[in-house]
Design a protein around this motif. Structure first.
Motif, PDB file in Angstrom:
ATOM      1  N   LEU B  95       0.841  -1.181   0.000  1.00 25.16           N
ATOM      2  CA  LEU B  95       0.000   0.000   0.000  1.00 25.16           C
ATOM      3  C   LEU B  95       0.879   1.234   0.000  1.00 25.16           C
ATOM      4  O   LEU B  95       1.700   1.409   0.902  1.00 25.16           O
ATOM      5  CB  LEU B  95      -0.919  -0.013   1.215  1.00 25.16           C
ATOM      6  N   PRO B  96       0.741   2.064  -1.042  1.00 22.93           N
ATOM      7  CA  PRO B  96       1.675   3.177  -1.226  1.00 22.93           C
ATOM      8  C   PRO B  96       1.645   4.190  -0.094  1.00 22.93           C
ATOM      9  O   PRO B  96       2.633   4.878   0.133  1.00 22.93           O
ATOM     10  CB  PRO B  96       1.221   3.820  -2.544  1.00 22.93           C
ATOM     11  N   SER B  97       0.507   4.291   0.623  1.00 22.18           N
ATOM     12  CA  SER B  97       0.441   5.326   1.658  1.00 22.18           C
ATOM     13  C   SER B  97       0.996   4.831   2.989  1.00 22.18           C
ATOM     14  O   SER B  97       1.017   5.568   3.962  1.00 22.18           O
ATOM     15  CB  SER B  97      -1.009   5.801   1.837  1.00 22.18           C
ATOM     16  N   LEU B  98       1.426   3.545   3.044  1.00 19.49           N
ATOM     17  CA  LEU B  98       1.971   3.014   4.293  1.00 19.49           C
ATOM     18  C   LEU B  98       3.481   2.818   4.157  1.00 19.49           C
ATOM     19  O   LEU B  98       3.980   2.490   3.081  1.00 19.49           O
ATOM     20  CB  LEU B  98       1.321   1.669   4.628  1.00 19.49           C
ATOM     21  N   THR B  99       4.183   2.986   5.283  1.00 20.48           N
ATOM     22  CA  THR B  99       5.620   2.727   5.275  1.00 20.48           C
ATOM     23  C   THR B  99       5.836   1.212   5.213  1.00 20.48           C
ATOM     24  O   THR B  99       4.892   0.426   5.358  1.00 20.48           O
ATOM     25  CB  THR B  99       6.281   3.238   6.564  1.00 20.48           C
ATOM     26  N   ALA B 100       7.099   0.802   5.009  1.00 21.32           N
ATOM     27  CA  ALA B 100       7.431  -0.625   4.958  1.00 21.32           C
ATOM     28  C   ALA B 100       6.938  -1.314   6.229  1.00 21.32           C
ATOM     29  O   ALA B 100       6.272  -2.351   6.183  1.00 21.32           O
ATOM     30  CB  ALA B 100       8.934  -0.791   4.821  1.00 21.32           C
ATOM     31  N   LEU B 101       7.225  -0.679   7.382  1.00 22.34           N
ATOM     32  CA  LEU B 101       6.837  -1.281   8.651  1.00 22.34           C
ATOM     33  C   LEU B 101       5.308  -1.422   8.736  1.00 22.34           C
ATOM     34  O   LEU B 101       4.780  -2.469   9.119  1.00 22.34           O
ATOM     35  CB  LEU B 101       7.351  -0.418   9.809  1.00 22.34           C
ATOM     36  N   GLU B 102       4.602  -0.362   8.343  1.00 24.89           N
ATOM     37  CA  GLU B 102       3.135  -0.390   8.426  1.00 24.89           C
ATOM     38  C   GLU B 102       2.537  -1.424   7.495  1.00 24.89           C
ATOM     39  O   GLU B 102       1.536  -2.065   7.807  1.00 24.89           O
ATOM     40  CB  GLU B 102       2.565   0.999   8.126  1.00 24.89           C
ATOM     41  N   ASN B 103       3.168  -1.602   6.330  1.00 23.02           N
ATOM     42  CA  ASN B 103       2.688  -2.632   5.415  1.00 23.02           C
ATOM     43  C   ASN B 103       2.798  -4.017   6.045  1.00 23.02           C
ATOM     44  O   ASN B 103       1.896  -4.829   5.918  1.00 23.02           O
ATOM     45  CB  ASN B 103       3.481  -2.582   4.106  1.00 23.02           C
ATOM     46  N   ASN B 122      10.768  -7.341  13.523  1.00 22.04           N
ATOM     47  CA  ASN B 122      11.603  -8.548  13.466  1.00 22.04           C
ATOM     48  C   ASN B 122      11.624  -9.137  12.062  1.00 22.04           C
ATOM     49  O   ASN B 122      12.672  -9.546  11.559  1.00 22.04           O
ATOM     50  CB  ASN B 122      11.070  -9.607  14.429  1.00 22.04           C
ATOM     51  N   PHE B 123      10.441  -9.200  11.431  1.00 29.15           N
ATOM     52  CA  PHE B 123      10.391  -9.790  10.086  1.00 29.15           C
ATOM     53  C   PHE B 123      11.128  -8.936   9.071  1.00 29.15           C
ATOM     54  O   PHE B 123      11.786  -9.456   8.165  1.00 29.15           O
ATOM     55  CB  PHE B 123       8.933 -10.025   9.662  1.00 29.15           C
ATOM     56  N   LEU B 124      11.023  -7.602   9.239  1.00 31.82           N
ATOM     57  CA  LEU B 124      11.752  -6.726   8.316  1.00 31.82           C
ATOM     58  C   LEU B 124      13.255  -6.922   8.497  1.00 31.82           C
ATOM     59  O   LEU B 124      14.027  -6.908   7.536  1.00 31.82           O
ATOM     60  CB  LEU B 124      11.377  -5.263   8.536  1.00 31.82           C
ATOM     61  N   GLU B 125      13.645  -7.117   9.741  1.00 32.54           N
ATOM     62  CA  GLU B 125      15.043  -7.390  10.029  1.00 32.54           C
ATOM     63  C   GLU B 125      15.450  -8.706   9.348  1.00 32.54           C
ATOM     64  O   GLU B 125      16.514  -8.821   8.739  1.00 32.54           O
ATOM     65  CB  GLU B 125      15.214  -7.539  11.542  1.00 32.54           C
ATOM     66  N   ALA B 130      16.068  -3.804   8.022  1.00 35.55           N
ATOM     67  CA  ALA B 130      15.925  -3.144   9.319  1.00 35.55           C
ATOM     68  C   ALA B 130      16.111  -1.636   9.201  1.00 35.55           C
ATOM     69  O   ALA B 130      15.514  -0.865   9.949  1.00 35.55           O
ATOM     70  CB  ALA B 130      16.942  -3.729  10.288  1.00 35.55           C
ATOM     71  N   GLU B 131      16.926  -1.226   8.211  1.00 32.27           N
ATOM     72  CA  GLU B 131      17.220   0.215   8.074  1.00 32.27           C
ATOM     73  C   GLU B 131      16.156   0.960   7.277  1.00 32.27           C
ATOM     74  O   GLU B 131      16.193   2.174   7.188  1.00 32.27           O
ATOM     75  CB  GLU B 131      18.575   0.406   7.371  1.00 32.27           C
ATOM     76  N   ARG B 132      15.261   0.213   6.665  1.00 31.23           N
ATOM     77  CA  ARG B 132      14.329   0.885   5.746  1.00 31.23           C
ATOM     78  C   ARG B 132      12.893   0.881   6.258  1.00 31.23           C
ATOM     79  O   ARG B 132      11.966   1.070   5.473  1.00 31.23           O
ATOM     80  CB  ARG B 132      14.357   0.195   4.372  1.00 31.23           C
ATOM     81  N   THR B 133      12.704   0.646   7.556  1.00 26.25           N
ATOM     82  CA  THR B 133      11.328   0.462   8.055  1.00 26.25           C
ATOM     83  C   THR B 133      10.419   1.657   7.783  1.00 26.25           C
ATOM     84  O   THR B 133       9.231   1.494   7.562  1.00 26.25           O
ATOM     85  CB  THR B 133      11.330   0.207   9.579  1.00 26.25           C
ATOM     86  N   ASP B 134      10.986   2.880   7.809  1.00 26.14           N
ATOM     87  CA  ASP B 134      10.129   4.061   7.674  1.00 26.14           C
ATOM     88  C   ASP B 134      10.036   4.572   6.248  1.00 26.14           C
ATOM     89  O   ASP B 134       9.515   5.650   5.999  1.00 26.14           O
ATOM     90  CB  ASP B 134      10.636   5.181   8.593  1.00 26.14           C
ATOM     91  N   HIS B 135      10.527   3.768   5.303  1.00 21.98           N
ATOM     92  CA  HIS B 135      10.467   4.213   3.913  1.00 21.98           C
ATOM     93  C   HIS B 135       9.156   3.792   3.279  1.00 21.98           C
ATOM     94  O   HIS B 135       8.590   2.764   3.626  1.00 21.98           O
ATOM     95  CB  HIS B 135      11.637   3.637   3.121  1.00 21.98           C
ATOM     96  N   TYR B 136       8.702   4.620   2.339  1.00 26.35           N
ATOM     97  CA  TYR B 136       7.471   4.290   1.610  1.00 26.35           C
ATOM     98  C   TYR B 136       7.827   3.427   0.410  1.00 26.35           C
ATOM     99  O   TYR B 136       8.959   3.497  -0.087  1.00 26.35           O
ATOM    100  CB  TYR B 136       6.765   5.568   1.166  1.00 26.35           C
ATOM    101  N   PRO B 137       6.855   2.654  -0.097  1.00 26.31           N
ATOM    102  CA  PRO B 137       7.145   1.759  -1.229  1.00 26.31           C
ATOM    103  C   PRO B 137       7.833   2.464  -2.391  1.00 26.31           C
ATOM    104  O   PRO B 137       8.771   1.908  -2.970  1.00 26.31           O
ATOM    105  CB  PRO B 137       5.763   1.243  -1.614  1.00 26.31           C
ATOM    106  N   ARG B 147      10.817  -7.859  -0.850  1.00 23.72           N
ATOM    107  CA  ARG B 147      11.224  -8.388   0.447  1.00 23.72           C
ATOM    108  C   ARG B 147      10.249  -7.937   1.535  1.00 23.72           C
ATOM    109  O   ARG B 147       9.924  -8.700   2.447  1.00 23.72           O
ATOM    110  CB  ARG B 147      12.658  -7.970   0.782  1.00 23.72           C
ATOM    111  N   VAL B 148       9.767  -6.682   1.394  1.00 22.47           N
ATOM    112  CA  VAL B 148       8.732  -6.213   2.343  1.00 22.47           C
ATOM    113  C   VAL B 148       7.505  -7.114   2.204  1.00 22.47           C
ATOM    114  O   VAL B 148       6.905  -7.550   3.195  1.00 22.47           O
ATOM    115  CB  VAL B 148       8.339  -4.744   2.066  1.00 22.47           C
ATOM    116  N   ALA B 149       7.146  -7.428   0.937  1.00 25.35           N
ATOM    117  CA  ALA B 149       5.958  -8.259   0.702  1.00 25.35           C
ATOM    118  C   ALA B 149       6.152  -9.643   1.323  1.00 25.35           C
ATOM    119  O   ALA B 149       5.210 -10.214   1.887  1.00 25.35           O
ATOM    120  CB  ALA B 149       5.685  -8.367  -0.794  1.00 25.35           C
TER     121      ALA B 149
END
Lengths: 822, 239
Positions: B95-103, B122-125, B130-137, B147-149
């Motif tokens: 979802l484009p309006s959510l960050t990686a973590l929120e997705n 943890n899963f993003l790690e 881990a460094e990109r949690t607050d980035h948008y798609p 990888r986020v998916a």
């Protein structure tokens, strides 16, 4: 919580800006205008009560029973008592004058103030009560007529009373100013000592009442059934002060503007919600693929909308409150009376508007999100849920109808506006479709930018038709408001132009006419000729005697009015039935004012008998006239040919304008002509002007707010197709199109939409303004050639600019980025 | 785990009906990894949609853990998906309006998991973001988005993971990295994996390959095929 998180994320994504803004504007418009009109009405009501010196007055020819006062006091209403009667007033042995005595209790006046001065022509001061027992205040003229000064004694009947001050003005002076001569104000406790009030005296008894409106209503409800003949309850309508018509039109205008504002905001909400839901189909498909059931999705979006509505109501109500507060702060000085608070009702109305707008405009497209197919995650080309635009539009129309009705309380206005909207929308749809087709044919022969733009316009034919309709409705509504506002303001300027007569002279004796005319021509602008005035009573119509004037029965009653004569019809009078007479006619005719003719059920050709003193006068109704009661000029119910009234005792009257800084001339004049009655209307006229200025400014302010609603519609309309245009633009750029070509195409496309919309809006606005001014606002219509240029040009500029602004990304970001995001 | 019987899908067209799937019978065991392969238009994605309960069959039935999908309505199927199924898509479907973590948090939140944020982190790690949690798609590369998916798909710990062309939008090197990750986590969690692909390299890493052609199952082979194609013992049999 999920809903709140979702709302926050959507907000961050920029999806909700227009939706929230449209809701806020709707709430702000509705609560602001409602609060404003409530406070203004409240202030004007108080103002009008000043002219009665009370909120309600019970008036009769006999003293009112003591229990009436007792009941009013039990209800904790403020009360006061006033007697008026004509009586000779003496000073010494020789000087005596027939005066109009007013004896008031200490509470008088309950509303407004008395104006007095320490001596006959001293500096006026305001007082909230009259003279104490044993003292009197005299009309300035009486000082000369009775040859007295402050501190001297005068006699009213057997009572000797000390002259304490000059009475310059009374709040309730206008009611019955044609009384019996100069005023003497005394205390009611001195009445027994005068011995003049005997059974059969011509005394009017009044009970004055003031208090909370609902309590007053309760009291009137209690009193009315037991009210005997000869007693009446007086409640002042706003109409008597010359601002009535202007204010009613202003109110109609504000309600119209507010209603249109709500319609515009509703359209913006619907457009924004539709775009929001279209952009959320993928979102929902993903959530559903992750296992969310449709009920939960509906609950989440429903809750999001509720949160959004609550937020919008808070912001909108604060904004609405701010608007009206700002306004009343700016114009506090122009207000005759500081208005009380408007209460919470405006904000409840605003909140309800938000709920209705959300339910009717935003919820239908969002409610279909729950039905999105989860298969969309695999196949993005799957169409979104079938749009049920007929049902949506019906729901929206119903909501607009209800809102406008609730808001204006006026079926005629509501239906007129809706019918106008529906007619313009269908006309615009047809014409827009044809114009867009024509545009394509023209574009085929034009260069590549034009071909690109016009082909795009036609390819999205139905979407663009809808856009043209929405744009033209928004522009039409704005044009209507601008035009009606301009006409209203012009009309008000004309109604009370500089130099409006602000003083009236009455009781000018025939032998004083020439001298008064000379004096006036030296000192003031003599605006009006001197009109003769004969006091007469209408007693019979077609041989049938009329009921006595204090008879409580319905129907025609005897009326005492001022009669005048004239060769020519007065300038601002119009004949609506019959004909004006030949200037030299000897025929026994009368021309009757429209309202008077209505209340006496008179028609042209009816025979009428008047009693003038003890002499009967029989005439035939020759014509019926309409006149402008708000013109501040001498106006007459009955006009006769000069020959008919010749031989009856007449006095003369006129009106003139005197500047504030020439006011001292008035004192000279009063000394020179002590028997002439001067009515000073300058304060009233200034108040009227103040109110009109205030209302004009309110209209301007409301217009600005409505303009913002219109702008939101335009923005929402442009945004609704931006995605497609971005996508196409990105593909074209990927294929090697220059930025200039794409930008040029976008400019032409939106400018063409703007042009079509502006043209349609101009035609529709001109027709609507004609209908509104002629049938709803009771004003004269004249065409507006200026908008024929302004409408289309403004539309081209506004929509073109908005379109380019919203599509700027297509040329400013790399095509790949745009394509990846869509 | 998954069983189909005479699974058919027909769509109405102007000139009559088109049968996209022509009676598919398959059975997939728990923890098995199966690739559905075939040319474009062979019906791979349609079959995946039906297996995952995203679409409804025209005829026949799908059983997931013994539950017949034909007997469920859309909401009941959604609940089944919530409980048992995860997805990875060709176009990532973040979802484009959510960050990686929120997705990644989204399915956890939807299921009302208490410590969604920690789990998602943890899963993003785990997928190296881990460094990109607050980035948008749109601030992430294609491989990072996928990888986020994958993190999102495994975060809910599904019993079955469906992957639709998971490397379709990625270059070879990135695709290989993503595949490694997919199989690693799949093995760790013991998930049943069903993936649609036309990439042989990816199919070869599955326990079994089902070949579709013109809507019919035309072949099945089992056994791992190593990356150089020499080791392992693939068995091919016609259907």
């Amino acid at each position: 919580m999920t809903a709140l998180r979702m709302l926050l994320r959507d907000w961050r994504g920029g999806e909700l800006g227009v939706l929230l803004a449209a809701l806020v504007v709707a709430v702000a418009i509705v609560s602001g205008i409602t609060a404003f009109t409530t406070r203004l009405q409240n202030s004007l009501e108080q103002e009008s009560h000043r002219f009665l010196a009370a909120d309600r007055v019970i008036m009769g020819s006999r003293e009112q029973p003591a229990e009436w006062l007792a009941e009013a006091e039990r209800l904790q209403l403020r009360t006061g008592r006033v007697l008026t009667f004509p009586s000779m007033v003496y000073a010494g042995d020789e000087d005596m004058v027939l005066a109009s005595i007013k004896a008031a209790s200490s509470e008088y006046p309950l509303r407004g103030e008395l104006t007095m001065s320490a001596d006959a022509f001293g500096t006026p001061e305001l007082r909230t009560e009259g003279p104490p027992p044993g003292r009197v205040w005299l009309d300035s003229r009486l000082f000369a007529l009775l040859n007295v000064a402050v501190g001297d004694k005068i006699y009213v009947g057997d009572a000797a009373l000390e002259v304490a001050a000059a009475l310059r003005n009374e709040p309730d002076r206008a009611t019955g100013f044609l009384g019996y001569g100069p005023r003497v104000l005394m205390h009611i406790d001195d009445i027994p000592a005068t011995n003049v009030v005997q059974p059969g005296s011509r005394v009017r008894y009044r009970i004055l009442l003031a208090g909370e409106e609902p309590v007053l209503d309760d009291y009137v409800e209690w009193l009315e059934p037991q009210l005997p003949a000869g007693q009446e309850i007086i409640d002042v309508g706003r109409n008597q002060r010359g601002v009535g018509g202007a204010l009613e039109r202003a109110e109609s205008f504000l309600l119209l503007a507010g209603s249109l504002g709500v319609v515009l905001a509703g359209v913006a909400i619907a457009l924004a919600a539709r775009r929001f839901s279209e952009r959320h189909y993928d979102y929902v498909a993903i959530m559903k693929s992750l296992g969310t059931v449709s009920g939960k999705i509906n609950r989440m979006y429903g809750l999001s909308l509720l949160l959004l509505g609550a937020l919008a109501t808070l912001i909108g109500a604060a904004l609405g409150w701010g608007l009206q507060a700002l306004f009343f702060t700016l114009f506090a000085e122009a207000l005759p009376v500081q208005p009380g608070p408007a209460g919470v009702r405006p904000y409840i109305v605003g909140g309800a508007t938000a709920v209705v707008c959300l339910l009717a405009f935003a919820w239908p497209p969002l409610s279909r999100l729950g039905g999105a197919s989860p298969l969309k995650v695999l196949r993005r080309d799957l169409p979104n849920a079938v749009s049920r635009s007929a049902i949506d539009n019906g729901l929206g129309l119903g909501a607009v109808l209800l809102l406008m009705l609730w808001y204006s309380g006026d079926w005629a206005l509501t239906l007129a506006v809706l019918a106008g909207l529906a007619a313009s929308a269908s006309l615009a749809a047809t014409v827009a479709f044809l114009l867009l087709r024509g545009g394509r044919l023209a574009g085929m022969r034009a260069g590549s930018i034009w071909r690109l733009a016009l082909a795009s316009l036609q390819r999205n034919g139905s979407a663009n038709t809808l856009q043209v309709v929405i744009f033209s409705l928004a522009i039409m509504l704005l044009l209507i408001l601008v035009l009606v506002r301009t006409s209203l303001l012009e009309e008000w300027q004309m109604q009370l132009p500089e130099g409006t007569p602000n003083h009236f002279l009455l009781n000018i004796a025939p032998d004083e006419v020439n001298a008064v005319r000379d004096t006036l021509s030296q000192t003031a602008d003599l605006a009006e000729p001197l009109y003769p005035m004969v006091r007469g009573r209408i007693v019979e119509v077609n041989g049938v005697a009329l009921g006595r004037s204090d008879d409580p029965e319905e129907g025609r009653r005897e009326r005492e009015t001022n009669l005048t004569w004239a060769r020519e019809i007065p300038t601002d009078n119009d004949i609506i039935a019959g004909e004006w007479w030949d200037p030299n006619t000897e025929e026994a005719l009368v021309s009757v004012e429209e309202g008077m003719a209505e209340s006496l059920e008179l028609e042209v050709g009816d025979k009428v008998r008047y009693m003038i003193g003890s002499q009967p006068l029989d005439v035939t109704v020759g014509s019926i006239r309409r006149l402008d009661w708000e013109s501040m000029r001498p106006n007459f119910f009955m006009i006769f040919p000069p020959a008919v009234l010749r031989g009856y005792p007449a006095t003369f009257m006129t009106s003139f304008h005197l500047d504030r800084n020439e006011k001292s001339l008035l004192n000279q004049f009063i000394r020179q002509y002590p028997t002439v009655t001067v009515i000073e209307m300058d304060v009233v006229i200034e108040q009227v002007r103040g109110i009109i200025n205030q209302v004009s400014a309110a209209i301007e302010l409301v217009l600005v707010v409505i303009l913002s609603a219109g702008a939101l519609v335009l923005i929402a309309g442009v945004q609704s197709t931006v995605d497609t245009r971005l996508y196409e633009g990105a593909i074209l750029r990927a294929l090697g199109a220059r930025r200039g070509l794409i930008l040029g195409g976008v400019v032409i496309e939106f400018a063409a939409l703007g042009f079509f919309a502006g043209l349609l809006a101009t035609v529709a606005a001109e027709i609507a303004v004609y209908v509104l001014q002629t049938f709803a606002l009771d004003m004269d219509y004249s065409p507006h050639p200026e908008i024929w240029l302004l409408g289309p040009v403004m539309a081209v500029l506004m929509i073109g600019a908005l379109g380019v602004w919203n599509c700027r990304r297509v040329v400013s970001s790399p095509p790949l980025l745009v394509l990846r995001e869509l | 785990m998954i069983r189909t019987e005479n699974l058919r899908k027909r769509v109405p067209l102007a000139e009559g009906e088109l049968e996209i799937l022509k009676g598919i019978d398959i059975e997939i065991k728990a923890r098995e990894s199966v690739a559905i392969i075939g040319a474009s238009g062979s019906g791979k994605s349609t079959l995946l949609g039906l297996l995952a309960g995203l679409d409804v069959a025209s005829e026949g039935d799908v059983w997931i853990d013994g539950v017949s999908l034909a007997g469920l309505d859309e909401d009941q199927r959604a609940l089944l998906r919530a409980e048992k199924i995860g997805f990875v898509f060709q176009s990532f479907q973040l979802l484009p309006s959510l960050t990686a973590l929120e997705n990644v948090m989204l399915p956890l939140e939807l299921h009302g998991v208490a410590n969604a944020k920690t789990l998602a982190r943890n899963f993003l790690e785990r997928v190296g973001l881990a460094e990109r949690t607050d980035h948008y798609p749109n601030q992430l590369s294609g491989g990072e988005q996928q990888r986020v998916a994958i993190a999102r798909a495994f975060a809910a710990e599904p019993a079955i993971l469906f992957a639709d062309e998971p490397t379709g939008n990625l270059d070879t090197a990135t695709g290989a990295h993503v595949i490694d990750l997919l199989f690693e986590i799949n093995r760790e969690q013991g998930t049943t994996l069903v993936l649609v692909t036309h990439e042989q390299r990816l199919a070869d890493r599955c326990d079994r390959r089902l070949r579709l052609h013109g809507g019919a199952l035309v072949g099945e082979e089992s056994g791992h095929v190593s990356r150089d194609g020499h080791s392992g013992t693939p068995h091919l049999r016609g259907v």
